[in-house]
Design a protein around this motif. Structure first.
Motif, mmCIF file in Angstrom:
data_model
loop_
_atom_site.group_PDB
_atom_site.id
_atom_site.type_symbol
_atom_site.label_atom_id
_atom_site.label_comp_id
_atom_site.label_asym_id
_atom_site.label_seq_id
_atom_site.Cartn_x
_atom_site.Cartn_y
_atom_site.Cartn_z
ATOM 1 N N ILE A 192 -4.089 8.120 -13.264
ATOM 2 C CA ILE A 192 -4.837 7.086 -12.390
ATOM 3 C C ILE A 192 -6.109 6.757 -13.359
ATOM 4 N N CYS A 252 -6.732 1.918 -10.650
ATOM 5 C CA CYS A 252 -7.156 1.415 -9.258
ATOM 6 C C CYS A 252 -8.520 0.776 -9.550
ATOM 7 N N LEU A 278 -3.884 3.361 -2.825
ATOM 8 C CA LEU A 278 -3.527 4.670 -3.674
ATOM 9 C C LEU A 278 -3.246 5.816 -2.871
#
Length: 306
Positions: A192, A252, A278
């Protein structure tokens, strides 16, 4: 000495530019500034999940942090986030790493260097020059990035359980680059990258039948496709080290201008989404046969804290 009693109604999340770790506050701590539900005069973003809050939206205003929370996050309690770290217990951050720590250090380094130059330039008036001067945009961007990683890290830490583990700010072996967050579920590994950009993330597709298909990531009309390429490189590094465990990439965006309906998409296999979306994907990911604890230990040993 007996430990301090903790009560949900007297706990709050401290949030500022330097400390965005979730803390419990004992009952003998100073009382919290009351929160109130209000209709926003200006657009903002939820400080917990990063969701965009347009002007006119009802939200919870926190007087102590001067920030807002969306109504959904306002209902979260310690019972729904059982792994929230407590004051004086650094075990979670020590084992998982500290989200945004390398970006925070770089910001402090650049800020100190900028201030030193101002003092040298202005001599006896250096202190005044430091107070009156605005931070350089290149320096401030590191602070913004650190805050984004810290906020997303707190969100991910709240999800940690037996079937989900998280690592923060891990150095890529043989490189100065780092991975912002790694989430391990029974279904696989998520790499991420957190970004705190303004504007609306969009997928632009060019070409097609007669020309090669080209996918571009735009954020506020800026071409940010290189961010996707960066995540793909991180995914390849992790995949090479873990073998057969599935690895998924995610970008993100915190505080981006996401639409009220829809908005998330994938490009080249990388999910582009916001913190709450997420979290939903991580929790609801179909269970696989990955040993979360073993995979976490393997990753932690190979990707050291940055």
């Amino acid at each position: 000495m007996p430990s301090a009693r903790i009560e949900p109604c007297q706990a709050h999340l401290r949030s500022n530019r330097r400390d965005l770790q979730a803390d419990w506050v004992p009952v003998d701590a100073p009382p919290c500034v009351p929160m109130k539900k209000m209709r926003l005069r200006y657009a903002g973003a939820c400080r917990l999940c990063g969701a965009s809050l347009p002007a006119g939206t009802e939200a919870i205003y926190e007087g102590d942090t001067k920030t807002v929370r969306c109504l959904e996050c306002a209902t979260e309690t310690p019972e729904t986030t059982p792994r929230l770290e407590r004051v004086g217990d650094n075990s979670l951050s020590t084992e998982s790493g500290i989200a945004g720590s390398s970006a925070r250090r770089e910001y402090e380094r650049r800020k100190a260097k900028d201030e030193e130059k101002l003092r040298e330039k202005w001599g006896p008036f250096g202190a005044i020059a430091v107070v009156l001067s605005d931070e350089r945009q290149s320096t401030r961007s590191w602070d913004r990035g650190a805050i984004g990683e810290e906020r997303l890290g707190a969100r991910l830490d709240a999800l940690a359980a037996d079937g989900l583990a998280v690592l923060h700010d891990r150095r890529i072996p043989g490189s100065k680059a780092n991975i912002d967050h790694i989430a391990i579920t029974r279904g696989g590994i998520w790499v991420i990258d957190a970004k705190r950009y303004k504007g609306r993330p969009e997928l632009k597709i060019e070409g097609g039948i007669l020309r090669p298909r080209v996918e571009k990531l735009l954020v506020g009309r800026r071409d940010c496709t290189k961010l996707v390429d960066g995540v793909l490189k991180q995914v390849d590094v992790v995949r090479d080290l873990v073998g057969n465990v599935p690895v998924t990439g995610a970008l993100c965006f915190i505080e981006a201008d996401w639409p009220l309906i829809g908005g998330a998409f994938s490009t080249h296999g990388v999910h582009v989404l916001w913190p709450k979306r997420l979290a939903k994907l991580l929790v609801e990911e179909p269970a696989g046969d990955a040993d979360v604890a073993a995979v976490r230990e393997s990753l932690a040993s190979r990707f050291k804290p940055a």
